[in-house]
Design a protein around this motif. Structure first.
Motif, short mmCIF file in Angstrom:
data_model
loop_
_atom_site.label_atom_id
_atom_site.label_comp_id
_atom_site.label_asym_id
_atom_site.label_seq_id
_atom_site.Cartn_x
_atom_site.Cartn_y
_atom_site.Cartn_z
N TYR A 1 1.07 -1.20 0.00
CA TYR A 1 -0.17 0.15 0.12
C TYR A 1 0.75 1.41 0.00
O TYR A 1 2.10 1.26 0.49
N GLN A 2 0.30 2.22 -0.41
CA GLN A 2 1.02 3.54 -0.51
C GLN A 2 1.01 4.43 0.92
O GLN A 2 1.93 5.38 1.05
N ARG A 3 0.28 3.82 1.84
CA ARG A 3 -0.03 4.87 3.01
C ARG A 3 1.37 5.08 3.62
O ARG A 3 1.65 6.12 4.12
N LEU A 4 2.26 4.28 3.82
CA LEU A 4 3.45 4.30 4.50
C LEU A 4 4.44 5.45 3.70
O LEU A 4 5.04 6.17 4.47
N LEU A 5 4.23 5.71 2.37
CA LEU A 5 4.76 6.61 1.46
C LEU A 5 4.30 7.81 1.78
O LEU A 5 5.01 8.97 1.43
N ASP A 6 3.01 8.09 2.56
CA ASP A 6 2.51 9.58 2.93
C ASP A 6 3.67 10.13 4.08
O ASP A 6 3.67 11.04 4.26
N HIS A 7 4.23 9.00 4.75
CA HIS A 7 5.28 9.51 5.84
C HIS A 7 6.45 9.56 5.47
O HIS A 7 7.54 10.08 5.88
N VAL A 8 6.88 8.33 4.65
CA VAL A 8 8.31 8.45 4.43
C VAL A 8 8.36 8.57 2.94
O VAL A 8 8.11 7.82 1.91
N VAL A 9 8.75 9.71 2.29
CA VAL A 9 8.76 10.13 1.11
C VAL A 9 9.75 9.41 0.25
O VAL A 9 11.09 9.54 0.25
N PRO A 10 9.45 8.32 -0.89
CA PRO A 10 10.80 7.82 -1.47
C PRO A 10 11.27 8.73 -2.59
O PRO A 10 10.49 9.62 -3.11
N ASP A 11 12.55 8.61 -3.02
CA ASP A 11 13.00 9.24 -4.12
C ASP A 11 12.74 8.48 -5.44
O ASP A 11 12.37 9.09 -6.40
N GLN A 12 12.37 7.12 -5.25
CA GLN A 12 12.05 6.48 -6.56
C GLN A 12 10.96 5.22 -6.24
O GLN A 12 11.03 4.92 -4.97
N VAL A 13 9.97 4.91 -7.01
CA VAL A 13 9.05 3.97 -6.75
C VAL A 13 9.20 3.02 -7.79
O VAL A 13 9.05 3.60 -9.09
N HIS A 14 9.10 1.66 -7.64
CA HIS A 14 9.05 0.76 -8.55
C HIS A 14 7.94 -0.07 -8.66
O HIS A 14 7.57 -0.59 -7.30
N VAL A 15 7.49 -0.71 -9.59
CA VAL A 15 6.21 -1.72 -9.55
C VAL A 15 6.83 -2.89 -9.84
O VAL A 15 7.58 -3.02 -11.11
N LEU A 16 6.66 -3.80 -8.93
CA LEU A 16 7.02 -5.20 -9.15
C LEU A 16 5.90 -6.16 -9.68
O LEU A 16 5.00 -6.16 -8.81
N ALA A 17 5.90 -6.58 -11.01
CA ALA A 17 4.74 -7.59 -11.12
C ALA A 17 5.67 -8.67 -12.03
O ALA A 17 6.31 -8.33 -12.73
N GLY A 18 4.88 -9.89 -11.88
CA GLY A 18 5.48 -11.00 -12.67
C GLY A 18 6.86 -11.19 -12.46
O GLY A 18 7.52 -11.57 -13.47
N GLY A 19 7.52 -10.88 -11.40
CA GLY A 19 8.92 -11.00 -11.31
C GLY A 19 9.79 -10.11 -11.59
O GLY A 19 11.18 -10.46 -11.51
#
Lengths: 258, 440
Positions: free
Chosen positions: A211-229
């Motif tokens: 979920y993205q809710r943690l990212l409301d508090h810890v703002v990431p520099d990069q976000v990656h989507v992992l799907a199908g390995g």
């Protein structure tokens, strides 16, 4: 995104099998010092396998590809060596180990690391002062120290304990596996504060989350989507918000991007 | 080793030694009768259901001879014993009471009587004092002890007496050559009495004796006995023991068995909760490392109403060690409202180690609560990985988890000196023990 920081973790075309199931299928990822990366993905996409393989959990077969940590072959190192070299995994499901004292584990872990680095062991007084300060910052009760590792801890206490251990061990690379799952909003804030306090120019943090809710508090520099390995999409913080709105289906391999 | 069978060797030893044992005609007759029954029935073997896991050949290796060893130096005995302040020491050397090594002045209400002296002084009294073993296979070694009965000790605590300091009963094996030694212990806990009995089994140097203990404890009404048992023999010594415990109404019996030494231990406990509201807690830990064998049998009988037993046993086998736990609980028709629980948890540390566990429940009345559980497994991979992920190497993680496995049982041992000795023994046989220093 700056490329200034030292390359801490570089994963290339990693293919991993568990039993006869292919779980990671050509995953690549580069994480530099000072950065916080979030890896998001649906259940079963291979998120926990990724952190497990990087930390050295047995039971996986690396078929091909590589993972280097500070330029060294991470996959060739024993789990304890990875830890002593500064890699830390915060477990999604921290195990309860009755009979092994929390305080003993903390001391053994810290001293194993210090010995590895040629530093003297902390004396009992220094050690306790340090641990007490860390406990206080995670709003944990001191009585937890003399219990068995995670024994009888609530779900939130276990997660806070992981972050407390992380702040004690001051890793170079922290992997947080779904540390936000099962937390109520207050505990989430405490955990997020703990993670934010760890942000440093010399340190890299990889947050694995559903979920993205943690990212409301810890703002990431990069976000990656992992799907199908594999990583199917990378972006900035806005990608997490988009995932929150649209779900993961549009990113699954074989689905045409909308 | 001679080709003669153990029973033949027992008979030969008896013919050679029996006339030297005291007590006149009454005792000669008793020993002779016991030998006759033993010869007729034989030692237990694999076909006896409670003896099927024991390496019987190993028992046969010990000479069934009872030549007393030279008297050891007191200092060498004392060096093997634990320092327990103000404890009342009762020392048996190869089964014989040693007055010089035992505490001379005892508090009012605590009496220690040398059975060898009693047999000489009052053969009839001694005869009625010592239980005559029955015919079951489980009582066969008690029969062997009876056939050679000569010494031992009677410990008597007067009704209502509370002995503040522990009674420290030391079983010391001294013989350098393989030999069998018989010991008799009779403990009489008067009604309402309360005390701690610590039994400590040690061997001097390389003593390679087989100790055979036949012992009995009678708990009077409302008495409370805390019974600690630490087996700390050297690697050549062996022990077979048959404890017979009877608990009267409202008595409370607690046992802490720490089987941490010796080449072979066979321990029988036959406990009957005779009176209403008698309660009993049995904690046990055995460690079979190297080539060691530990074989425990508990037979608990609930006879009185509302009686209660809790048994918690832990076993660890490493290298080529072998362990067995055989626990039988019988709830008789008269034992309404009773509770019995039994757990046997076992840990295998090597592929060649072996533990057999066999819980058995026999319930002859409704309105009781009984449960039992037995597990045998290896160290948990998730636990190992968690510790390694924190920087502990694999050997240290294994040692720590093994220690953790038995920590609660050791932690309940009420005497600090015994608890610490057990902790050091368990930690001491683990690989890389220095790595877990500080956890202990």
């Amino acid at each position: 995104m700056s490329d200034d920081g030292q390359l801490i973790l570089e994963v290339r075309d990693l293919v991993v099998r568990a039993g006869d199931r292919l779980i990671l299928d050509g995953l690549s990822l580069a994480v530099r010092a000072g950065e916080v990366h979030a890896i998001m993905g649906p259940n079963g996409s291979g998120k926990s396998t990724l952190t497990g393989v990087l930390a050295g959990r047995p039971g996986f077969e690396v078929v091909s590809g590589s993972a280097t940590y500070l330029g060294r072959d991470l996959l060739a190192m024993a789990p304890e060596l990875r830890a002593r070299e500064g890699l830390f995994l915060a477990f999604q499901y921290p195990v309860e180990i009755p009979g092994v004292n929390n305080v003993y584990l903390l001391k053994a872990a810290l001293n194993a690391q210090r010995k590895h680095r040629g530093l003297p062991e902390l004396d009992a007084f220094e050690f306790l002062n340090l641990v007490r300060a860390k406990l206080a910052s995670m709003r944990m009760d001191e009585t937890l120290l003399n219990r068995g590792v995670n024994e009888g801890f609530s779900g939130g206490e276990k997660k806070r304990n992981e972050i407390m251990q992380m702040s004690l061990l001051e890793p170079t690379l922290a992997l947080l596996d779904e540390t936000d799952s099962g937390l109520d909003i207050d505990a989430l804030k405490v955990v997020a504060e703990g993670v934010n306090a760890m942000r440093a120019p010399s340190r890299a943090i990889v947050l694995v989350t559903h979920y993205q809710r943690l990212l409301d508090h810890v703002v990431p520099d990069q976000v990656h989507v992992l799907a199908g390995g594999r990583i199917v999409k990378s972006g900035g913080r806005e990608l997490a918000l988009e995932l929150e709105r649209r779900g993961y289906d549009w990113l699954r391999p074989g689905t045409a991007a909308a | 080793m001679s080709a003669a069978s153990p029973i033949e060797r027992i008979s030969a030893a008896h013919a050679r030694l029996a006339h030297r044992l005291g007590g006149g005609a009454a005792w000669a007759g008793r020993r002779h009768a016991a030998l006759g029954r033993l010869v007729e029935r034989g030692l237990p073997d694999r076909r006896d259901e409670n003896w099927k896991y024991l390496d019987h050949a190993r028992i046969g290796e010990y000479a069934f001879d009872a030549e007393p060893a030279a008297r050891p130096e007191p200092a060498s005995v004392n060096a093997r014993l634990l320092g327990i302040p103000a404890a009342h020491r009762v020392v048996l050397l190869d089964g014989r009471f040693s007055a010089p090594l035992s505490t001379p002045a005892l508090p009012a209400g605590l009496e220690v009587i040398d059975i060898a002296a009693l047999i000489e002084r009052d053969p009839e009294a001694a005869n009625s004092l010592l239980r005559a073993p029955g015919d079951s296979a489980d009582d066969r070694f008690a029969l062997l002890a009876d056939a050679f009965a000569a010494g031992g000790v009677l410990i008597r605590v007067a009704p209502g007496c509370e002995v503040a300091e522990p009674v420290y009963l030391a079983h010391v094996a001294t013989a350098g050559s393989p030999a069998i030694h018989q010991a008799r212990v009779v403990v009489d806990a008067g009604a309402g009495s309360r005390f701690t009995l610590f039994e400590h089994f040690v061997a001097l140097g390389e003593a390679a004796a087989l100790g055979n203990l036949a012992a009995e404890l009678a708990l009077g009404e409302g008495s409370a006995v805390s019974h600690l048992r630490l087996h700390q023999h050297g690697p050549a010594a062996a022990q077979v023991e048959t404890w017979f415990v009877r608990a009267a109404a409202r008595s409370r019996y607690e046992q802490h068995l720490l089987a941490l030494g010796g080449r072979l231990l066979r321990s029988n406990l036959d406990l009957v909760l005779e009176g209403a509201h008698a309660t009993c807690r049995l904690d046990g830990l055995f460690l079979a490392d190297g080539e060691r064998q530990v074989d425990l049998l508990t037979k608990i009988t609930h006879r009185g109403a509302a009686t209660e037993t809790v048994q918690e046993y832990r076993g660890i086998a490493a290298a080529r060690g072998r362990g067995a736990f055989n626990g039988r609980v019988t709830v008789e028709a008269s034992a309404r409202g009773s509770n019995a629980s039994q757990t046997s948890r076992n840990l295998l540390l090597s592929p060649l180690a072996e533990i057999n566990t066999r819980p058995q429940l026999e319930i002859n009345v409704d309105d009781v609560q009984c449960r039992h559980g037995a597990t045998t497994g290896t160290l948990d991979d998730d636990h190992l990985f968690y510790l390694r992920s924190r920087g502990l190497d694999e050997a240290a993680a294994r040692a720590l988890l093994t220690f953790a496995f038995c920590r609660d049982v050791i932690g309940r041992v009420p005497l600090a000196a015994v608890r610490e000795a057990a902790e050091a023994l368990v930690a001491g046989v683990l690989p890389d023990r220095e790595l877990i220093r500080g956890a202990v």
